[in-house]
Enzyme design. Structure first.
Site, PDB file in Angstrom:
ATOM      1  N   ASN A 147      41.642 -13.531   2.358  1.00  0.00           N
ATOM      2  CA  ASN A 147      41.450 -12.218   1.751  1.00  0.00           C
ATOM      3  C   ASN A 147      42.737 -11.648   1.165  1.00  0.00           C
ATOM      4  OD1 ASN A 147      42.025 -11.927   4.738  1.00  0.00           O
ATOM      5  ND2 ASN A 147      42.354  -9.812   4.083  1.00  0.00           N
TER       6      ASN A 147
ATOM      7  N   SER B  62      55.359 -24.340   7.751  1.00  0.00           N
ATOM      8  CA  SER B  62      56.437 -23.459   7.287  1.00  0.00           C
ATOM      9  C   SER B  62      57.773 -24.140   7.513  1.00  0.00           C
ATOM     10  CB  SER B  62      56.393 -22.144   8.071  1.00  0.00           C
ATOM     11  OG  SER B  62      57.581 -21.394   7.920  1.00  0.00           O
TER      12      SER B  62
ATOM     13  N   TYR C 158      57.098 -18.674  16.850  1.00  0.00           N
ATOM     14  CA  TYR C 158      56.574 -18.977  15.513  1.00  0.00           C
ATOM     15  C   TYR C 158      56.953 -20.398  15.110  1.00  0.00           C
ATOM     16  CZ  TYR C 158      55.796 -18.782  10.474  1.00  0.00           C
ATOM     17  OH  TYR C 158      55.363 -19.054   9.193  1.00  0.00           O
TER      18      TYR C 158
END
Length: 315
Positions: A24, A146, A172
């Site tokens: 989205n 990433s 992360y």
């Protein structure tokens, strides 16, 4: 391979079905939009259905919305069941959604939020949908990692959920390393089937909402440097789109920006950290992930382990 690969390089996608998580906004939105414009039937798998519907309304083509909260295995199972009831095949599963640098918190199932959302949620979703892909020639699982996977480059099995001490940056990095290890081990298990391939991608430094939880100590320097080191979400989505659609892609490859230090530029094949290629750790993470997610894949570990990128070309 061309070093100026753009959305105009995407082959015709009519007849293909793509499921894109987190579609989205940001990279997911740009990925889904480009695939729909090239003719794919695209499902936006999103946590906020209203925002998903608003995003779908801004796209052209066959675009629908499916509720999916990757931080809840109950939601993942419900979404997979709903997708299975409406789709008879999936050509592209793009594991794009993610969270970054969140304060210490857990998912509904008690997992550290970044590992639970970025890795375990996608691990479970892929396992629950994979049998819709295995019969489809040229189908691909594309998982977005990433450059952050190099930060504290290890899977901390001794404290996987960061319960002893918490580093939002370290957690992360672990989750993004897990994304890569999942891709490489999945490709190893897919190779005997000869149809579906697993590929990874990363967007470099892209200006998206993902960075909203960046620690204050990093936020100001990054704000000053942003014009020099970041690129638009549309450019950041190109490695994912190339991994998903370029006919020359091989299973187990990793795509990222081709510029200096992989922060920006047109997509090309890149390499991940040495730690990401450790087969024994990949296989241990897979076993732990199956146990935590409660999902068993319809593929088994082969007796031999081909190296990432050596498997086969996509169709």
């Amino acid at each position: 391979m061309s070093e100026t690969w753009t959305t105009t390089s995407i082959p015709d996608q009519h007849g293909r079905v793509a499921v894109v998580t987190g579609a989205n906004t940001g990279l997911g939105y740009e990925t889904a939009k480009a695939l729909a414009e090239r003719g794919a039937s695209v499902v936006l798998a999103v946590r906020d259905v209203k925002k998903g519907e608003q995003a779908a309304a801004r796209m052209t083509g066959d675009v629908t919305v499916q509720a999916l909260d990757l931080s809840s295995l109950e939601s993942v199972r419900a979404a997979a069941e709903a997708l299975r009831s409406r789709l008879d095949r999936i050509d592209l599963l793009i594991n794009n959604a993610g969270v970054m640098y969140t304060p210490k918190q857990t998912t509904r199932d008690g997992f550290e939020m970044q590992l639970g959302t970025n890795h375990l949620g996608h691990f479970a979703l892929t396992g629950l949908l994979l049998d819709l892909m295995l019969p489809v020639p040229g189908s691909r699982v594309v998982t977005v990692s990433s450059t952050g996977h190099r930060i504290r480059a290890a899977i901390h099995f001794e404290d996987l959920q960061w319960e002893r001490s918490y580093s939002r940056v370290g957690a992360y990095g672990q989750s993004k390393l897990a994304n890569l290890m999942f891709t490489y081990e999945l490709q190893r298990r897919l190779t005997p089937h000869g149809t579906t391939v697993a590929v990874a991608a990363h967007p470099g430094m892209s200006s998206t909402e993902l960075a909203r939880n960046t620690p204050a100590a990093l936020r100001l320097p990054l704000t000053w440097l942003a014009p020099l080191i970041t690129q638009t979400p549309a450019m950041g989505a190109l490695p994912t789109l190339r991994a998903a659609t370029d006919p020359a892609v091989l299973g187990g490859q990793y795509y990222g920006p081709g510029g200096r230090h992989e922060v920006k530029g047109h997509p090309r094949v890149v390499t991940s950290s040495p730690e990401s290629y450790e087969v024994a750790v990949q296989q241990r993470l897979w076993a732990v992930s199956e146990d935590l997610a409660g999902v068993t894949f319809p593929v088994v570990q082969p007796t031999r382990s081909p190296s990432p990128g050596s498997a086969q070309a996509g169709v």
